[in-house]
Scaffold this active site. Structure first.
Site, PDB file in Angstrom:
ATOM      1  N   GLN A   1       5.804  -6.844  11.565  1.00  0.00           N
ATOM      2  CA  GLN A   1       5.346  -7.314  10.403  1.00  0.00           C
ATOM      3  C   GLN A   1       6.037  -7.195   9.202  1.00  0.00           C
ATOM      4  O   GLN A   1       6.465  -5.906   8.993  1.00  0.00           O
ATOM      5  CB  GLN A   1       3.938  -6.690  10.246  1.00  0.00           C
ATOM      6  CG  GLN A   1       3.366  -6.872   9.062  1.00  0.00           C
ATOM      7  CD  GLN A   1       1.860  -6.261   8.751  1.00  0.00           C
ATOM      8  OE1 GLN A   1       1.819  -5.162   9.356  1.00  0.00           O
ATOM      9  NE2 GLN A   1       1.174  -6.533   7.794  1.00  0.00           N
ATOM     10  N   GLY A   2       6.908  -8.208   8.515  1.00  0.00           N
ATOM     11  CA  GLY A   2       7.626  -7.885   7.546  1.00  0.00           C
ATOM     12  C   GLY A   2       6.874  -8.285   6.270  1.00  0.00           C
ATOM     13  O   GLY A   2       7.062  -9.246   5.497  1.00  0.00           O
TER      14      GLY A   2
ATOM     15  N   SER B   1       5.792  -5.029   3.896  1.00  0.00           N
ATOM     16  CA  SER B   1       5.968  -4.042   2.786  1.00  0.00           C
ATOM     17  C   SER B   1       7.579  -4.260   2.194  1.00  0.00           C
ATOM     18  O   SER B   1       8.470  -4.562   3.141  1.00  0.00           O
ATOM     19  CB  SER B   1       5.733  -2.807   3.178  1.00  0.00           C
ATOM     20  OG  SER B   1       4.490  -2.601   3.485  1.00  0.00           O
TER      21      SER B   1
ATOM     22  N   GLU C   1      -6.141  -6.982  10.255  1.00  0.00           N
ATOM     23  CA  GLU C   1      -5.249  -5.816  10.555  1.00  0.00           C
ATOM     24  C   GLU C   1      -6.352  -4.617  10.249  1.00  0.00           C
ATOM     25  O   GLU C   1      -6.222  -3.732  11.038  1.00  0.00           O
ATOM     26  CB  GLU C   1      -4.117  -5.575   9.903  1.00  0.00           C
ATOM     27  CG  GLU C   1      -3.225  -4.211   9.667  1.00  0.00           C
ATOM     28  CD  GLU C   1      -1.895  -4.335   8.813  1.00  0.00           C
ATOM     29  OE1 GLU C   1      -1.816  -5.129   7.915  1.00  0.00           O
ATOM     30  OE2 GLU C   1      -1.528  -3.148   8.948  1.00  0.00           O
TER      31      GLU C   1
ATOM     32  N   SER D   1      -3.687   1.929   1.675  1.00  0.00           N
ATOM     33  CA  SER D   1      -3.892   3.476   1.525  1.00  0.00           C
ATOM     34  C   SER D   1      -5.372   3.886   1.107  1.00  0.00           C
ATOM     35  O   SER D   1      -6.110   3.017   0.632  1.00  0.00           O
ATOM     36  CB  SER D   1      -3.001   3.927   0.367  1.00  0.00           C
ATOM     37  OG  SER D   1      -3.442   3.632  -1.022  1.00  0.00           O
TER      38      SER D   1
ATOM     39  N   GLU E   1      -6.707   5.535  -1.343  1.00  0.00           N
ATOM     40  CA  GLU E   1      -6.777   5.159  -2.665  1.00  0.00           C
ATOM     41  C   GLU E   1      -7.039   3.551  -2.884  1.00  0.00           C
ATOM     42  O   GLU E   1      -8.136   3.227  -3.745  1.00  0.00           O
ATOM     43  CB  GLU E   1      -5.850   5.608  -3.561  1.00  0.00           C
ATOM     44  CG  GLU E   1      -5.528   6.996  -3.822  1.00  0.00           C
ATOM     45  CD  GLU E   1      -4.798   7.432  -2.479  1.00  0.00           C
ATOM     46  OE1 GLU E   1      -4.202   6.798  -1.761  1.00  0.00           O
ATOM     47  OE2 GLU E   1      -4.709   8.855  -2.411  1.00  0.00           O
TER      48      GLU E   1
HETATM   49  C1  LIG Z   1       3.804   4.640   9.528  1.00  0.00           C
HETATM   50  C2  LIG Z   1       3.847   3.380   8.843  1.00  0.00           C
HETATM   51  C3  LIG Z   1       3.921   2.140   9.419  1.00  0.00           C
HETATM   52  C4  LIG Z   1       3.996   1.003   8.521  1.00  0.00           C
HETATM   53  N1  LIG Z   1       4.199  -0.134   9.169  1.00  0.00           N
HETATM   54  C5  LIG Z   1       4.257  -1.235   8.419  1.00  0.00           C
HETATM   55  C6  LIG Z   1       4.654  -2.473   9.086  1.00  0.00           C
HETATM   56  O1  LIG Z   1       4.850  -2.645  10.344  1.00  0.00           O
HETATM   57  N2  LIG Z   1       4.890  -3.581   8.208  1.00  0.00           N
HETATM   58  C7  LIG Z   1       4.832  -3.657   6.990  1.00  0.00           C
HETATM   59  O2  LIG Z   1       4.867  -4.586   6.325  1.00  0.00           O
HETATM   60  N3  LIG Z   1       4.307  -2.421   6.447  1.00  0.00           N
HETATM   61  C8  LIG Z   1       4.203  -1.290   7.103  1.00  0.00           C
HETATM   62  N4  LIG Z   1       3.876  -0.202   6.457  1.00  0.00           N
HETATM   63  C9  LIG Z   1       3.537  -0.059   4.991  1.00  0.00           C
HETATM   64  C10 LIG Z   1       2.454   0.267   4.237  1.00  0.00           C
HETATM   65  O3  LIG Z   1       1.719  -0.850   4.478  1.00  0.00           O
HETATM   66  C11 LIG Z   1       2.803   0.840   2.985  1.00  0.00           C
HETATM   67  O4  LIG Z   1       3.299   2.229   3.140  1.00  0.00           O
HETATM   68  C12 LIG Z   1       1.318   0.944   2.121  1.00  0.00           C
HETATM   69  O5  LIG Z   1       0.893  -0.419   1.858  1.00  0.00           O
HETATM   70  C13 LIG Z   1       1.607   1.665   0.930  1.00  0.00           C
HETATM   71  O6  LIG Z   1       2.719   1.223   0.042  1.00  0.00           O
HETATM   72  P1  LIG Z   1       3.677   2.238  -0.415  1.00  0.00           P
HETATM   73  O7  LIG Z   1       4.206   2.872   0.857  1.00  0.00           O
HETATM   74  O8  LIG Z   1       4.700   1.320  -1.133  1.00  0.00           O
HETATM   75  O9  LIG Z   1       3.223   3.305  -1.397  1.00  0.00           O
HETATM   76  P2  LIG Z   1       2.637   2.955  -2.940  1.00  0.00           P
HETATM   77  O10 LIG Z   1       2.022   1.544  -3.107  1.00  0.00           O
HETATM   78  O11 LIG Z   1       3.878   2.912  -3.755  1.00  0.00           O
HETATM   79  O12 LIG Z   1       1.563   4.071  -3.309  1.00  0.00           O
HETATM   80  C14 LIG Z   1       1.935   5.239  -3.607  1.00  0.00           C
HETATM   81  C15 LIG Z   1       0.785   6.021  -3.734  1.00  0.00           C
HETATM   82  O13 LIG Z   1       0.228   5.453  -4.999  1.00  0.00           O
HETATM   83  C16 LIG Z   1      -1.401   5.113  -4.686  1.00  0.00           C
HETATM   84  N5  LIG Z   1      -1.519   3.859  -5.320  1.00  0.00           N
HETATM   85  C17 LIG Z   1      -0.981   2.566  -5.228  1.00  0.00           C
HETATM   86  N6  LIG Z   1      -1.627   1.735  -6.001  1.00  0.00           N
HETATM   87  C18 LIG Z   1      -2.871   2.413  -6.557  1.00  0.00           C
HETATM   88  C19 LIG Z   1      -4.047   1.849  -7.177  1.00  0.00           C
HETATM   89  N7  LIG Z   1      -3.996   0.559  -7.552  1.00  0.00           N
HETATM   90  N8  LIG Z   1      -5.019   2.912  -7.389  1.00  0.00           N
HETATM   91  C20 LIG Z   1      -4.717   4.190  -6.921  1.00  0.00           C
HETATM   92  N9  LIG Z   1      -3.851   4.557  -6.122  1.00  0.00           N
HETATM   93  C21 LIG Z   1      -2.826   3.710  -5.785  1.00  0.00           C
HETATM   94  C22 LIG Z   1      -1.189   4.959  -3.068  1.00  0.00           C
HETATM   95  O14 LIG Z   1      -2.518   5.359  -2.432  1.00  0.00           O
HETATM   96  C23 LIG Z   1      -0.273   6.038  -2.647  1.00  0.00           C
HETATM   97  O15 LIG Z   1      -0.884   7.258  -2.682  1.00  0.00           O
HETATM   98  C24 LIG Z   1       3.757   0.903   7.030  1.00  0.00           C
HETATM   99  C25 LIG Z   1       3.769   2.279   6.597  1.00  0.00           C
HETATM  100  C26 LIG Z   1       3.501   3.230   7.222  1.00  0.00           C
HETATM  101  C27 LIG Z   1       3.496   4.857   6.805  1.00  0.00           C
END
Ligand SMILES: Cc1cc2nc3c(=O)[nH]c(=O)nc-3n(C[C@H](O)[C@H](O)[C@H](O)COP(=O)(O)OP(=O)(O)OC[C@H]3O[C@@H](n4cnc5c(N)ncnc54)[C@H](O)[C@@H]3O)c2cc1C
Length: 396
Positions: A124-125, A127, A242, A381, A383
């Site tokens: 899944q691409g 993020s 998902e 997440s 939050e």
């Molecule tokens: C093990 C793992 C596997 C994954 N696999 C995939 C995959 O196969 N394909 C894919 O596309 N993605 C994948 N992901 C990505 C995942 O979907 C993202 O990590 C997730 O959506 C959070 O985005 P971010 O890491 O950019 O954090 P950010 O969005 O930058 O968030 C950072 C922090 O800010 C908080 N935050 C953000 N926005 C808000 C808001 N509006 N209100 C309050 N708090 C907020 C978050 O809760 C978090 O604590 C994976 C992630 C992990 C850890």
């Protein structure tokens, strides 16, 4: 359960008892990541496919078994109880249902049978380094050139990209207007020239996620799902698959039992954490009660879905938050019960465990503990789930 449901459960139990070897169960028990790794997955995928049970949620017309939600719940529950390998969700549970709704007849005819057979392994691409929770801000660019899109950019945290031969991805096809209105949904083979996969090793030492780079990658327009600039609608549908209704209680029950088993093991003086620490017992029993409540909720959800009722965004988010948090608490308790001397193998073989040495068991549990930190991040997440509940349930 009705008499038919009980008969179905017996059929599933008999199948699992016959097909799931002790080696496969042990390998599955040692898996710290969310999904079985490629080797284990391949074997189990083939066995389920041969039986016609590889895609429990697919309608019969596309090769699914045509089960009711209750039967699906029973199947998932029995698989979790017997430690069956977890089949990756990206193809069968995410991309497949999306293609059934939004794919062209050609896309359905080409991709769905290959998803079922396991010939295609999906990742899944979505993020990107700057776009996770705020997914609509994604920057990977696709520019139309004849019958192709030329794609440049990068995806991150891509689970199992190192095993996958296909990826579904979101790309930006327009920059004006609302960010959501300029996104398209594409399908690309991973061996297309210009695709590079770079491993990201997690803190548990595992290679589960990756960063994927696109340098002038040509993706045929025929591989677009839905209309140009309407990929956001397709992506939202996929995210529902998902996040929506899984079966976690059986897996969590096993994790809590693991923690109890470790805590009850006597040390050299004959005393155990379980006997000597009422506070530990209280915490474990509290998690156990919450897991039982979750089990009840999951059965209720299956019954509601069987009756054609919608559980709503709020309920899906509450379930997702509950499952992730309970999983973390269960592995926290198990790790705590191990204690710091587990690595020195002081207590001899662990009775009835899949692993025969403490050090082995400790390594698996520690990896699971570390890996589980990600449960409150991926798939939306904690939050972000709270925000959904605030809107959908509380009307804020
Ligand atoms: C093990 C793992 C596997 C994954 N696999 C995939 C995959 O196969 N394909 C894919 O596309 N993605 C994948 N992901 C990505 C995942 O979907 C993202 O990590 C997730 O959506 C959070 O985005 P971010 O890491 O950019 O954090 P950010 O969005 O930058 O968030 C950072 C922090 O800010 C908080 N935050 C953000 N926005 C808000 C808001 N509006 N209100 C309050 N708090 C907020 C978050 O809760 C978090 O604590 C994976 C992630 C992990 C850890």
């Amino acid at each position: 359960m009705s008499a038919e449901d009980l008969a179905f459960r017996n059929e599933v139990r008999a199948f699992l008892a016959e097909k799931l070897t002790p080696e496969m169960r042990a390998a599955s028990a040692r898996q710290a990541g969310v999904f079985a790794d490629a080797g284990l997955n391949r074997v189990w995928h083939r066995i389920l496919h041969e039986r016609g049970w590889i895609a429990p949620s697919w309608p019969a017309e596309y090769g699914g078994p045509g089960w009711t939600p209750t039967q699906r719940h029973i199947f998932a529950d029995e698989c979790a109880r017997s430690q069956a390998p977890v089949i990756p969700a990206m193809g069968l549970q995410m991309c497949g249902p999306v293609l059934m709704t939004y794919g062209t007849p050609q896309q359905k005819a080409f991709f769905l049978p290959r998803m079922l057979s396991g010939e295609h392994y999906w990742c899944q691409g979505f993020s990107e380094p700057g776009s996770g929770s705020d997914l609509a801000s994604l920057q990977t660019r696709a520019v139309r050139d004849g019958d192709d899109y030329v794609v440049n950019g990068s995806k991150i945290w891509t689970t199992h990209a190192q095993f996958a031969n296909w990826m579904f991805l979101l790309v930006r096809t327009a920059t004006e207007g609302k960010p959501q209105a300029g996104i398209s949904f594409l399908l690309t083979p991973m061996d297309a020239p210009g695709v590079t996969v770079r491993p990201i090793i997690s803190m548990s030492g595992e290679h589960e996620v990756n960063q994927v780079f696109f340098d002038d990658v040509r993706i045929p327009v025929a591989n677009r799902v839905g209309q140009e600039n309407q990929g956001w609608t397709v992506a939202k549908a996929l995210l529902v698959f998902e996040r929506g209704g899984g079966v976690a209680a059986s897996r969590l029950t096993r994790q809590v039992n693991d923690a109890r088993r470790v805590a009850q093991q006597p040390d050299a003086t004959g005393s155990s954490l379980w006997d000597s620490c009422p506070e530990f017992r209280r915490r474990l029993l509290e998690v156990e009660m919450q897991v039982k409540a979750l089990d009840f909720k999951e059965r209720q959800v299956a019954a509601m879905l069987s009756a054609g009722q919608d559980i709503g965004d709020g309920a899906a988010s509450v379930l997702k938050m509950t499952v992730s948090r309970l999983g973390q608490l269960a592995t926290e308790l198990a790790t705590e019960a191990l204690g710091i001397d587990a690595w020195a193998d002081p207590r001899g073989p662990l009775d009835g465990g899949e692993n025969d040495a403490w050090a082995d068991h400790a390594a698996t549990l520690t990896a699971k503990y570390l890996n589980n930190r990600a449960a409150t991040i991926f798939g939306g997440s904690q939050e972000v789930q709270h925000n959904i509940v605030a809107k959908a349930v509380l009307g804020l």
